[in-house]
Design a protein around this motif. Structure first.
Motif, PDB file in Angstrom:
ATOM      1  N   ARG A  38       1.278  -6.328  12.817  1.00 52.79           N
ATOM      2  CA  ARG A  38       2.434  -5.470  12.577  1.00 52.79           C
ATOM      3  C   ARG A  38       2.201  -4.465  11.453  1.00 52.79           C
ATOM      4  O   ARG A  38       2.980  -3.528  11.285  1.00 52.79           O
ATOM      5  CB  ARG A  38       3.673  -6.329  12.242  1.00 52.79           C
ATOM      6  CG  ARG A  38       3.542  -7.181  11.007  1.00 52.79           C
ATOM      7  CD  ARG A  38       4.678  -8.194  10.944  1.00 52.79           C
ATOM      8  NE  ARG A  38       4.602  -9.073   9.789  1.00 52.79           N
ATOM      9  CZ  ARG A  38       5.189  -8.827   8.618  1.00 52.79           C
ATOM     10  NH1 ARG A  38       5.880  -7.712   8.459  1.00 52.79           N
ATOM     11  NH2 ARG A  38       5.078  -9.679   7.622  1.00 52.79           N
ATOM     12  N   TYR A  39       1.118  -4.631  10.704  1.00 54.03           N
ATOM     13  CA  TYR A  39       0.849  -3.697   9.613  1.00 54.03           C
ATOM     14  C   TYR A  39       0.022  -2.488  10.074  1.00 54.03           C
ATOM     15  O   TYR A  39      -0.206  -1.561   9.305  1.00 54.03           O
ATOM     16  CB  TYR A  39       0.084  -4.411   8.492  1.00 54.03           C
ATOM     17  CG  TYR A  39       0.826  -5.593   7.907  1.00 54.03           C
ATOM     18  CD1 TYR A  39       1.941  -5.394   7.102  1.00 54.03           C
ATOM     19  CD2 TYR A  39       0.406  -6.889   8.158  1.00 54.03           C
ATOM     20  CE1 TYR A  39       2.626  -6.477   6.550  1.00 54.03           C
ATOM     21  CE2 TYR A  39       1.084  -7.978   7.615  1.00 54.03           C
ATOM     22  CZ  TYR A  39       2.187  -7.765   6.818  1.00 54.03           C
ATOM     23  OH  TYR A  39       2.861  -8.824   6.279  1.00 54.03           O
ATOM     24  N   ARG A  40      -0.413  -2.540  11.337  1.00 55.73           N
ATOM     25  CA  ARG A  40      -1.351  -1.537  11.829  1.00 55.73           C
ATOM     26  C   ARG A  40      -0.778  -0.117  11.795  1.00 55.73           C
ATOM     27  O   ARG A  40      -1.502   0.842  11.549  1.00 55.73           O
ATOM     28  CB  ARG A  40      -1.782  -1.908  13.254  1.00 55.73           C
ATOM     29  CG  ARG A  40      -2.940  -1.088  13.810  1.00 55.73           C
ATOM     30  CD  ARG A  40      -3.497  -1.760  15.042  1.00 55.73           C
ATOM     31  NE  ARG A  40      -4.043  -3.081  14.712  1.00 55.73           N
ATOM     32  CZ  ARG A  40      -4.088  -4.111  15.557  1.00 55.73           C
ATOM     33  NH1 ARG A  40      -3.583  -3.991  16.764  1.00 55.73           N
ATOM     34  NH2 ARG A  40      -4.615  -5.262  15.184  1.00 55.73           N
ATOM     35  N   ASP A  41       0.501   0.016  12.051  1.00 51.46           N
ATOM     36  CA  ASP A  41       1.092   1.353  12.195  1.00 51.46           C
ATOM     37  C   ASP A  41       1.952   1.778  11.001  1.00 51.46           C
ATOM     38  O   ASP A  41       2.745   2.717  11.118  1.00 51.46           O
ATOM     39  CB  ASP A  41       1.946   1.396  13.472  1.00 51.46           C
ATOM     40  CG  ASP A  41       1.101   1.173  14.724  1.00 51.46           C
ATOM     41  OD1 ASP A  41      -0.040   1.671  14.742  1.00 51.46           O
ATOM     42  OD2 ASP A  41       1.579   0.513  15.662  1.00 51.46           O
ATOM     43  N   ILE A  42       1.799   1.117   9.870  1.00 50.98           N
ATOM     44  CA  ILE A  42       2.594   1.556   8.719  1.00 50.98           C
ATOM     45  C   ILE A  42       2.073   2.923   8.254  1.00 50.98           C
ATOM     46  O   ILE A  42       0.888   3.202   8.315  1.00 50.98           O
ATOM     47  CB  ILE A  42       2.553   0.527   7.564  1.00 50.98           C
ATOM     48  CG1 ILE A  42       1.127   0.364   7.028  1.00 50.98           C
ATOM     49  CG2 ILE A  42       3.114  -0.800   7.996  1.00 50.98           C
ATOM     50  CD1 ILE A  42       1.043  -0.538   5.806  1.00 50.98           C
ATOM     51  N   GLY A  43       2.985   3.758   7.849  1.00 53.05           N
ATOM     52  CA  GLY A  43       2.599   5.111   7.441  1.00 53.05           C
ATOM     53  C   GLY A  43       2.045   5.141   6.031  1.00 53.05           C
ATOM     54  O   GLY A  43       2.798   5.213   5.051  1.00 53.05           O
ATOM     55  N   LEU A  44       0.737   5.085   5.920  1.00 57.19           N
ATOM     56  CA  LEU A  44       0.119   5.027   4.599  1.00 57.19           C
ATOM     57  C   LEU A  44       0.208   6.369   3.885  1.00 57.19           C
ATOM     58  O   LEU A  44       0.072   7.427   4.509  1.00 57.19           O
ATOM     59  CB  LEU A  44      -1.354   4.629   4.742  1.00 57.19           C
ATOM     60  CG  LEU A  44      -1.628   3.221   5.283  1.00 57.19           C
ATOM     61  CD1 LEU A  44      -3.115   3.039   5.547  1.00 57.19           C
ATOM     62  CD2 LEU A  44      -1.123   2.167   4.296  1.00 57.19           C
TER      63      LEU A  44
ATOM     64  N   VAL B  55      -0.983   9.568   1.658  1.00 57.35           N
ATOM     65  CA  VAL B  55      -2.240  10.314   1.668  1.00 57.35           C
ATOM     66  C   VAL B  55      -2.435  10.985   0.313  1.00 57.35           C
ATOM     67  O   VAL B  55      -1.726  11.926  -0.029  1.00 57.35           O
ATOM     68  CB  VAL B  55      -2.255  11.367   2.786  1.00 57.35           C
ATOM     69  CG1 VAL B  55      -3.560  12.174   2.733  1.00 57.35           C
ATOM     70  CG2 VAL B  55      -2.097  10.702   4.158  1.00 57.35           C
ATOM     71  N   LYS B  56      -3.389  10.478  -0.438  1.00 57.13           N
ATOM     72  CA  LYS B  56      -3.733  11.084  -1.729  1.00 57.13           C
ATOM     73  C   LYS B  56      -4.826  12.143  -1.553  1.00 57.13           C
ATOM     74  O   LYS B  56      -4.816  13.193  -2.193  1.00 57.13           O
ATOM     75  CB  LYS B  56      -4.210   9.992  -2.693  1.00 57.13           C
ATOM     76  CG  LYS B  56      -4.772  10.498  -4.019  1.00 57.13           C
ATOM     77  CD  LYS B  56      -3.693  11.174  -4.857  1.00 57.13           C
ATOM     78  CE  LYS B  56      -4.259  11.527  -6.226  1.00 57.13           C
ATOM     79  NZ  LYS B  56      -3.242  12.216  -7.069  1.00 57.13           N
ATOM     80  N   ALA B  57      -5.795  11.847  -0.654  1.00 57.81           N
ATOM     81  CA  ALA B  57      -6.887  12.778  -0.383  1.00 57.81           C
ATOM     82  C   ALA B  57      -7.461  12.468   0.990  1.00 57.81           C
ATOM     83  O   ALA B  57      -7.396  11.328   1.463  1.00 57.81           O
ATOM     84  CB  ALA B  57      -7.970  12.686  -1.452  1.00 57.81           C
ATOM     85  N   VAL B  58      -8.048  13.489   1.625  1.00 61.10           N
ATOM     86  CA  VAL B  58      -8.679  13.346   2.937  1.00 61.10           C
ATOM     87  C   VAL B  58     -10.037  14.043   2.895  1.00 61.10           C
ATOM     88  O   VAL B  58     -10.141  15.192   2.442  1.00 61.10           O
ATOM     89  CB  VAL B  58      -7.825  13.982   4.060  1.00 61.10           C
ATOM     90  CG1 VAL B  58      -8.539  13.849   5.405  1.00 61.10           C
ATOM     91  CG2 VAL B  58      -6.457  13.336   4.122  1.00 61.10           C
TER      92      VAL B  58
ATOM     93  N   LEU C 178       0.826  -1.212   0.000  1.00 56.40           N
ATOM     94  CA  LEU C 178       0.000   0.000   0.000  1.00 56.40           C
ATOM     95  C   LEU C 178       0.858   1.260   0.000  1.00 56.40           C
ATOM     96  O   LEU C 178       0.388   2.336  -0.377  1.00 56.40           O
ATOM     97  CB  LEU C 178      -0.923   0.012   1.229  1.00 56.40           C
ATOM     98  CG  LEU C 178      -2.057  -1.028   1.246  1.00 56.40           C
ATOM     99  CD1 LEU C 178      -2.745  -1.034   2.600  1.00 56.40           C
ATOM    100  CD2 LEU C 178      -3.063  -0.744   0.133  1.00 56.40           C
ATOM    101  N   LEU C 179       2.094   1.129   0.432  1.00 55.87           N
ATOM    102  CA  LEU C 179       2.987   2.296   0.486  1.00 55.87           C
ATOM    103  C   LEU C 179       3.254   2.889  -0.901  1.00 55.87           C
ATOM    104  O   LEU C 179       3.650   4.054  -1.015  1.00 55.87           O
ATOM    105  CB  LEU C 179       4.308   1.910   1.160  1.00 55.87           C
ATOM    106  CG  LEU C 179       4.192   1.466   2.631  1.00 55.87           C
ATOM    107  CD1 LEU C 179       5.546   0.991   3.156  1.00 55.87           C
ATOM    108  CD2 LEU C 179       3.652   2.593   3.492  1.00 55.87           C
TER     109      LEU C 179
END
Length: 296
Positions: free
Chosen positions: A206-212, A214-217, A182-183
């Motif tokens: 362990r995937y919970r805190d990966i820094g995804l 941000v394309k839009a919010v 997803l990164l």
């Protein structure tokens, strides 16, 4: 019921100050009323009336007991009226608070309006934690646990989150096979309207805190659905909001085995209030049509 009969005899006697008149009101003899009052006084251990051959008056204890008995009878009458009302046809104004995501329930609410034309819906969409009682709502729909002893609750159904994107986006950018991939994708995020924080994606372990990325919010869900459907990225959305999009192929789910969150929608209403026909109709309708596969 024997206690209620005694209270009824006492109330009539207190109103008329006469065993004879009280008996006529209740269809009993004056002797029967006198014996009922005597037994009541024995049970309470106090005298309720000063009696002589010519007059009858309430004692101080009798006056106190009279006020209490009036409240008991008033509550009984109110309970009877409420029970009678519950047998009536659903109608009248129904004021309900729903979360902002509740906008996605509009097809179901629209069907409810057609099914119950005599119910007038007054809907308030907000993620603010409203005070059901103080703000005069008949009921509220909320996700998650609500702990308030003043409220009754019924589960409407459960939902889970899914990561989705359009077929065109996945064909162009590739289908992620693991959360780490997803990164390198365009991620579309939801911001909580109340706190301003981004809603975390419910990835496991362990995937919970990966820094995804941000394309839009956005702070409501409808724009996320639109953006995902039109190929702008991957969004994390509740399944009830995208059921039709998934079934017609406009959106495709990915990484399902890496998601862990499940939520619950509940209807809440004041515990001091009976479940009126109009509110019961809405609760049953939402449970049946919004979450058709939820356990009853």
């Amino acid at each position: 019921m024997d206690s209620l009969s005694s209270i009824s005899a006492f109330l009539q006697t207190a109103e008329t100050l006469s065993f004879t008149q009280a008996g006529r009101q209740l269809g009993l003899s004056s002797s029967a009323i006198g014996k009922t009052i005597a037994r009541l006084e024995d049970d309470l251990g106090v005298r309720l009336f000063h009696r002589s051959t010519r007059t009858m008056t309430l004692t101080a204890e009798g006056m106190l007991f009279l006020e209490r008995c009036r409240r008991v009878v008033s509550e009984m009458e109110a309970a009877k009226a409420e029970l009678a009302h519950t047998q009536g046809k659903p109608r009248g104004k129904l004021r309900v608070s729903l979360p902002l995501a509740g906008m996605l329930m509009m097809p179901t609410l629209s069907a409810f309006m057609r099914a119950y034309p005599e119910i007038e819906l007054d809907l308030d969409f907000t993620d603010r934690l409203v005070d059901v009682i103080e703000e005069g709502f008949d009921g509220v729909v909320r996700a998650g646990e609500i702990r308030d002893s003043r409220l009754m609750t019924r589960v409407l159904g459960t939902f889970r989150f899914q990561l989705v994107a359009s077929p065109a986006y996945l064909e162009h950018r590739g289908v992620p096979r693991r959360p780490g991939e997803l990164l390198s994708h365009a991620c579309l995020h939801h911001r909580f309207a109340t706190s301003g924080k981004l809603e975390p994606w419910p990835l496991k372990d362990r995937y919970r805190d990966i820094g995804l990325p941000v394309k839009a919010v956005v702070n409501t869900i409808e724009p996320l659905i639109y953006m995902a459907e039109h190929g702008h990225g991957i969004a994390c959305l509740p399944d009830f909001a995208i059921r039709n999009k998934l079934s017609d192929g406009a959106l495709v789910s990915v990484l399902e085995e890496y998601l862990s969150h499940e939520g619950t929608f509940r209807m809440l209403w004041p515990s001091s209030r009976y479940l009126a026909p109009k509110l019961r109709a809405l609760v049953d309708f939402l449970a049946e049509h919004l979450f058709p596969h939820a356990p009853r």
